[in-house]
Design a protein around this motif. Structure first.
Motif, mmCIF file in Angstrom:
data_model
loop_
_atom_site.group_PDB
_atom_site.id
_atom_site.type_symbol
_atom_site.label_atom_id
_atom_site.label_comp_id
_atom_site.label_asym_id
_atom_site.label_seq_id
_atom_site.Cartn_x
_atom_site.Cartn_y
_atom_site.Cartn_z
ATOM 1 N N GLY A 23 19.684 84.053 66.586
ATOM 2 C CA GLY A 23 18.797 84.079 65.421
ATOM 3 C C GLY A 23 19.192 83.028 64.409
ATOM 4 N N ALA A 24 20.482 82.902 64.164
ATOM 5 C CA ALA A 24 20.962 81.885 63.231
ATOM 6 C C ALA A 24 20.605 80.490 63.724
ATOM 7 C CB ALA A 24 22.474 82.014 63.055
ATOM 8 N N ALA A 73 25.007 75.394 65.392
ATOM 9 C CA ALA A 73 24.669 76.452 64.448
ATOM 10 C C ALA A 73 25.881 77.328 64.206
ATOM 11 C CB ALA A 73 23.510 77.285 64.989
ATOM 12 N N CYS A 74 26.164 77.612 62.948
ATOM 13 C CA CYS A 74 27.354 78.371 62.587
ATOM 14 C C CYS A 74 27.002 79.524 61.654
ATOM 15 C CB CYS A 74 28.368 77.474 61.871
ATOM 16 S SG CYS A 74 28.727 75.919 62.699
ATOM 17 N N VAL A 109 24.683 79.337 58.251
ATOM 18 C CA VAL A 109 23.994 80.433 57.600
ATOM 19 C C VAL A 109 25.051 81.477 57.222
ATOM 20 C CG1 VAL A 109 23.530 81.757 59.713
ATOM 21 C CG2 VAL A 109 22.037 82.033 57.726
ATOM 22 N N GLY A 110 24.812 82.164 56.110
ATOM 23 C CA GLY A 110 25.745 83.208 55.683
ATOM 24 C C GLY A 110 26.154 83.038 54.235
ATOM 25 N N SER A 111 26.535 84.134 53.612
ATOM 26 C CA SER A 111 26.850 84.116 52.186
ATOM 27 C C SER A 111 28.054 83.235 51.858
ATOM 28 C CB SER A 111 27.095 85.538 51.684
ATOM 29 O OG SER A 111 28.132 86.160 52.432
ATOM 30 N N PRO A 155 18.954 84.097 57.437
ATOM 31 C CA PRO A 155 18.142 83.372 58.422
ATOM 32 C C PRO A 155 16.671 83.776 58.502
ATOM 33 C CG PRO A 155 19.419 85.049 59.528
ATOM 34 C CD PRO A 155 19.799 85.127 58.066
ATOM 35 N N ILE A 156 16.245 84.837 57.818
ATOM 36 C CA ILE A 156 14.926 85.396 58.105
ATOM 37 C C ILE A 156 13.788 84.417 57.832
ATOM 38 C CG2 ILE A 156 14.692 86.505 55.842
ATOM 39 C CD1 ILE A 156 13.496 87.854 59.292
ATOM 40 N N ALA A 157 13.857 83.624 56.760
ATOM 41 C CA ALA A 157 12.782 82.670 56.474
ATOM 42 C C ALA A 157 12.698 81.609 57.568
ATOM 43 C CB ALA A 157 13.002 82.016 55.114
ATOM 44 N N GLY A 158 13.857 81.118 58.010
ATOM 45 C CA GLY A 158 13.872 80.133 59.082
ATOM 46 C C GLY A 158 13.370 80.697 60.394
#
Length: 288
Positions: A98-99, A111-112, A241-243, A270-273
């Motif tokens: 997903g990320a 992707a990380c 992705v991630g806080s 990641p939800i918008a992407g």
């Protein structure tokens, strides 16, 4: 109608895309098929997701924590098909895929994830081509919130922080001592979340050279341990992705630059992407 989910252990972000291309959103608790069975997941979906879905769902794309085997993915798929019996396609995949799809779209890239935990993969524009092989919280998760917090607390308990930083830590966390930490580490559930909670202290004190160095070294370790595994990493765009990646983006980009690596996109979630990815995929499918 398409239903998309990005699920962690705490919360799940949902997006629907109707036949007119309109996007709606909803949120439920998070799921982990290692700890919840299909019935428990279905009950939550029936109660808190179904009322927000106004049309018949035809396709579901679910990306979640713990969805790393056929068995665990099957737990989630069974729950989804129970709640949405008319669905045609249910694709249950890992949060890492997903990320990757959220960050890279249809393009190749690295992707990380840097949040409570960490992970990385080489992505070919649709699927994961190579995994980095992270070892989880106790043996890995370098660069993550859990790793940062664990490093900070360990140094505090060993008396390795400068006095002014130790005093700030003690004032902020007056109940943190050796026995409390060991209890959370070995007896309480979700030790990764417990230690990740301390990473905010590093963020708030990142102007202090020691706090900055702890973060810098953690990110450096992440790049050296995982990103360097991928061939031609110097010429491949790297996305996060991630806080932790999002809020420490300045330090993250500095570390990458010092190593001759290129960091492009950094997203908090990641939800918008993912929504854009599946909108594009749907558009391509319609054209063909």
């Amino acid at each position: 109608m398409i239903l998309i989910a990005d699920s962690g252990s705490t919360k799940t972000d949902w997006r629907t895309i109707d036949p007119r291309g309109q996007v709606s959103q909803a949120r439920t608790i998070g799921f982990n098929p290692y700890y919840q069975d299909s019935a428990a997941i279905a009950t939550e979906l029936q109660t808190n997701l179904l009322p927000a879905v106004q049309e018949t769902v035809t396709d579901v794309f679910y990306y979640g924590t713990g969805c790393n085997s056929e068995e665990s993915c099957g737990v989630v798929e069974k729950a989804i098909r129970t709640v949405f019996p008319d669905v045609k396609t249910v694709e249950v995949s890992s949060d890492l895929l997903g990320a990757a799809r959220a960050l890279c779209g249809q393009e190749t890239g690295i992707a990380c994830i840097l949040g409570t935990g960490s992970n990385a993969c080489l992505y070919d524009g649709r699927d994961i081509a190579q995994l980095s092989g992270t070892l989880g919280f106790w043996l890995g998760d370098e660069g993550s919130g859990g790793y940062l917090g664990k490093t900070l607390v360990t140094r505090f308990l060993h008396g390795q922080l400068p006095q002014e930083l130790a005093d700030k830590f003690r004032k902020r966390y007056p109940k943190v001592d050796r026995l409390t930490v060991l209890d959370h580490a070995y007896k309480q559930p979700f030790p990764n979340r417990y230690f990740a909670g301390f990473s905010k202290f590093l963020f708030d004190n990142r102007s202090h050279p020691v706090a900055y160095q702890i973060v810098y070294d953690a990110f450096s370790f992440f790049f050296d341990t995982y990103i360097r595994k991928f061939s031609d990493s110097e010429h491949t765009p790297i996305h996060f992705v991630g806080s932790v990646a999002f809020y420490y983006s300045d330090i993250l980009r500095q570390v990458a630059n010092d190593k001759g690596l290129t960091v492009r996109r950094i997203l908090e979630t990641p939800i918008a992407g993912l929504t854009l990815y599946h909108q594009d995929a749907e558009s391509l499918s319609s054209e063909t």
